[in-house]
Design a protein around this motif. Structure first.
Motif, PDB file in Angstrom:
ATOM      1  N   ARG A 608       0.832  -1.195   0.000  1.00 40.63           N
ATOM      2  CA  ARG A 608       0.000   0.000   0.000  1.00 40.63           C
ATOM      3  C   ARG A 608       0.871   1.252   0.000  1.00 40.63           C
ATOM      4  NH1 ARG A 608      -5.230  -0.784   0.474  1.00 40.63           N
ATOM      5  NH2 ARG A 608      -5.990  -2.800   1.223  1.00 40.63           N
ATOM      6  N   GLU A 619      -5.529   6.138  -0.809  1.00 39.71           N
ATOM      7  CA  GLU A 619      -4.765   4.919  -0.570  1.00 39.71           C
ATOM      8  C   GLU A 619      -4.837   4.055  -1.817  1.00 39.71           C
ATOM      9  OE1 GLU A 619      -2.938   4.348   2.136  1.00 39.71           O
ATOM     10  OE2 GLU A 619      -3.559   6.331   2.860  1.00 39.71           O
ATOM     11  N   VAL A 621      -2.666   0.593  -4.092  1.00 40.02           N
ATOM     12  CA  VAL A 621      -1.744  -0.544  -4.032  1.00 40.02           C
ATOM     13  C   VAL A 621      -0.781  -0.443  -5.204  1.00 40.02           C
ATOM     14  CG1 VAL A 621      -1.532  -3.055  -4.218  1.00 40.02           C
ATOM     15  CG2 VAL A 621      -3.371  -2.053  -2.851  1.00 40.02           C
ATOM     16  N   GLY A 634      -6.343   1.284  -7.411  1.00 43.06           N
ATOM     17  CA  GLY A 634      -7.089   1.836  -6.288  1.00 43.06           C
ATOM     18  C   GLY A 634      -7.899   3.076  -6.597  1.00 43.06           C
TER      19      GLY A 634
END
Length: 737
Positions: A608, A619, A621, A634
């Protein structure tokens, strides 16, 4: 003004005063002319001289012998400002902050003040004393004083001081001076918001030189290392020898990790060149740890500790490398200690096994042999990479039992293969340095029944470090047994073509670093491969191109003439049962399978990260990472051309532009390429400055491993609405099976 007139006031005034009379009649018996003659004689002895100034601080008298020390300036001294004739000692903490003119203006007595004669062709030092003179109405008349030459004393003190601060062998700063310099630098730079890099160097295989060639040769080697360090670093920083074979470099105002990495590469290459030591030839190497204030530490102890951890990681990575400090290294150091404890049990506890990767002939894709690769299946941690446990073994006493286990097991299992296929076994430089290696090899062959010609020992260039003569003796003993020798990872270590003419190698393995990128435009790797192949052919040696993964790489190395190929394009390492099954069924040909073209190295990962767009943080990945870009997941439907900032943690922010966007997946091209962290990873050249974070209200401290939220909030204290929808990648994948 005459000397007698100047100093008459000293004995004049109220002659009826008690102290003058109390000295008895001997002094009164001298006339003024006799007293003047006595003063002249005193000056002639050179023990001390006299000087005087007027009320404006201008020189009105100086002893003739003293004036002569000013050389050509002597006739013009009268009328000169006394403060212009001397310079204060910069190391005198009491007076260095106040100029001589200030001290004279204060009209205080001067007692044995060390001063340097200004404007002289060579360095001369005096000690001057003086008292202010006043008439009966308290009007200031000037100074009357004495002086003496202390040049010899200063030189003696300087020699003593130098001995206390500098290493007598190399002339570099010693541990005491480096500690003081680092402390003073960090204090000053903290106030000025400046950065400072610290390097720690440890020589590889220096002990071997000391043990085989003697301590005088070791001392000579250290002197030559110091000279090479000075040649590379120059006036960019201060170099110190901390003791033994440890060196430290303080580099003010450098925080560009790309620049520091380049400097480290040059230091490693320079130090690893051969040394001539009283008729003998030696080769050593170095490992380098790097930390930067204020990013990795604010205080000296913290910065030194960070550098030590980075150096430890560099040595653990295979030596001859550099490492930048990162917060993860603390966890890595703990892991290494745990690995060391568990590895002892693993060697005798049947936790290790060998896998075998095929070496394939270029002409027909038939296997000619296999390389034995050690694997460790830990009962609790699962598979542990050789990159993690082999360096630990090399730094402890475990590499010899580990190496012997691999050799015996490889010979025993290779003896079960049908035909005359060879097995290649890696031998570390530590193993190679032991006098018992030929005996161990002979015993492994005898116990297994393997023909010596089927065993190929792979060594790296680091075996030539230390004692080349001893290395040649081991080579000779091994060749007498009938085994083959291969030079592994050629061109990546302590390279010297000289040893190829005398070392009895049967094969050169071209490091995968030269194969990677060889098919790209503006890359010199293809030319390097051509040169290595030509060299090997001239010396009647085979060549192996390592790490081939893509079809275009395979075609290129075949075209350039490599006789053998090794890499995932043909096969990963296979356990013994799969090797036996394949060989029993006569499957000696391996079909290449891989992508059509080489892509820039992308480090596959699943971690992450933060993604910043305008004043919002998302956030995401990260799926893979290369020097020039990354793939993330994401954010939904991000338009092409969008600028995003990836927060990689530890103060590392990288700006990228979206060049591919499909649903919740994006591909980014970085504005500034990443650089190597000295290991297998990548990092940014620069990081968020702790000084900037402190200005934003955070405490001044080294960068923590976490991430940072954007502070770009509107004047009314609000943020704009998010532009993109954030997607839970794990949940989305689970929902789609």
């Amino acid at each position: 003004m005459a000397l007698g007139g100047l100093f008459a006031k000293k004995s004049g005034g109220d002659h009826a005063s008690g102290p003058s009379r109390a000295h008895g009649q001997a002094g009164a018996a001298l006339s003024s002319g006799q007293r003047l003659a006595l003063l002249d004689q005193f000056e002639d002895l050179g023990i001390s001289w006299f000087w005087a100034t007027d009320e404006n601080g201008r020189l009105i008298y100086l002893s003739e012998r003293a004036a002569a020390q000013f050389g050509e300036r002597a006739p013009d001294l009268n009328g000169s400002a006394l403060a212009d004739l001397f310079e204060l000692d910069r190391d005198d903490e009491e007076h260095s902050q106040r100029p001589l003119g200030f001290l004279l203006t204060a009209r205080n007595s001067i007692v044995e003040l060390p001063v340097r004669l200004a404007g002289c062709s060579h360095e001369l030092w005096w000690s001057i004393s003086g008292k202010p003179q006043f008439d009966s109405t308290s009007r200031f008349l000037g100074y009357r004083g004495s002086a003496k030459d202390i040049t010899a004393v200063r030189e003696s003190q300087r020699d003593a001081s130098r001995m206390a601060q500098y290493d007598s062998l190399t002339g570099l700063a010693n541990r005491h001076r480096m500690s003081k310099r680092l402390t003073a630098t960090l204090i000053a730079y903290k106030a000025a918001k400046r950065s400072c890099a610290l390097m720690m160097l440890d020589l590889d295989r220096f002990k071997q030189v000391n043990d085989t060639l003697g301590h005088p040769a070791g001392d000579d080697l250290l002197k030559q290392v110091a000279q090479r360090l000075n040649r590379i670093v120059g006036d960019r920083g201060e170099i110190g020898r901390l003791g033994g074979d440890e060196f430290q470099i303080i580099l003010p105002d450098i925080d560009d990790r790309g620049e520091l990495g380049d400097l480290s590469d040059r230091l490693i290459q320079m130090i690893s060149q051969p040394y001539s030591l009283d008729g003998s030839r030696a080769i050593i190497g170095t490992s380098i740890g790097i930390a930067i204030a204020p990013y990795d530490g604010i205080e000296p102890d913290a910065l030194v500790s960070a550098t030590d951890l980075a150096l430890y990681a560099a040595k653990g990575g295979g030596r001859g490398q550099y490492r930048f400090y990162s917060a993860e290294l603390k966890d890595g150091a703990n892991l290494r200690r745990e690995i060391e404890e568990d590895l002892r049990d693993a060697i005798v506890g049947d936790q290790l096994e060998l896998h075998f990767q095929p070496l394939v002939k270029s002409e027909d894709n038939h296997v000619s042999g296999f390389e034995a690769l050690v694997r460790w299946n830990h009962p609790e941690r699962g598979w542990i990479s050789p990159q993690d446990f082999v360096p630990v073994a090399e730094d402890t006493d475990l590499i010899n039992p580990l190496g012997e286990w691999v050799l015996r097991t490889a010979c025993r299992q290779a003896a079960e293969w049908p035909g005359d296929l060879r097995v290649a076994v890696n031998v570390s430089a530590v193993q190679f340095a032991t006098a018992d290696l030929p005996k161990i090899v002979k015993k492994a062959l005898a116990e297994s029944g393997l023909e010596p010609s089927r065993l190929e020992l792979e060594v790296t260039e680091s075996v030539f470090l230390g004692d080349p003569k001893g290395t040649q003796l081991v080579f000779r003993a091994l060749k007498e047994l009938g085994v083959r020798l291969a030079l592994d990872d050629f061109g990546t270590g302590y390279s010297s073509l000289g040893y190829l003419s005398s070392a009895p190698f049967d094969k050169i393995k071209i490091d995968q670093g030269f194969v990677r990128g060889a098919t790209e435009d503006d890359n010199n790797n293809a030319a390097i491969i051509t040169a290595i192949v030509s060299l090997a052919n001239a010396l009647k040696m085979e060549t192996v191109a390592e790490g081939v993964e893509a079809m275009d790489e395979l075609a290129l190395v075949k075209e350039l003439g490599a006789s053998h190929i090794q890499g995932y394009i043909f096969s990963r390492g296979l356990p013994q049962d799969e090797v036996l099954e394949r060989l029993t069924n006569g499957k000696l040909e391996f079909d290449p399978q891989g992508p059509p073209k080489h892509r820039a190295d992308r480090k596959r990962m699943f971690r992450r990260i933060g993604v910043i767009h305008e004043d919002h943080r998302y956030e995401a990945v990260m799926r893979n990472l290369s020097k020039t870009g990354a793939a993330i997941e994401g954010l939904l439907d991000v338009p092409l051309g969008t600028q995003l900032v990836l927060d990689l943690g530890g103060g590392q922010l990288v700006v990228g532009q979206v060049v591919r966007s499909e649903g919740f997946s994006q591909g980014l091209l970085f504005e500034i390429p990443l650089i190597s962290d000295g290991a297998d990873g990548l990092c940014t050249r620069h990081r968020i400055s702790p000084y900037a974070l402190a200005a934003a209200g955070m405490p001044l401290a080294a960068l923590p491993p976490g991430n940072y939220n954007p502070t770009n909030i509107g004047n009314d204290g609000t943020r704009s609405r998010p532009t993109f929808l954030q997607v839970d990648v794990a949940a989305t994948r689970a929902a789609h099976g």
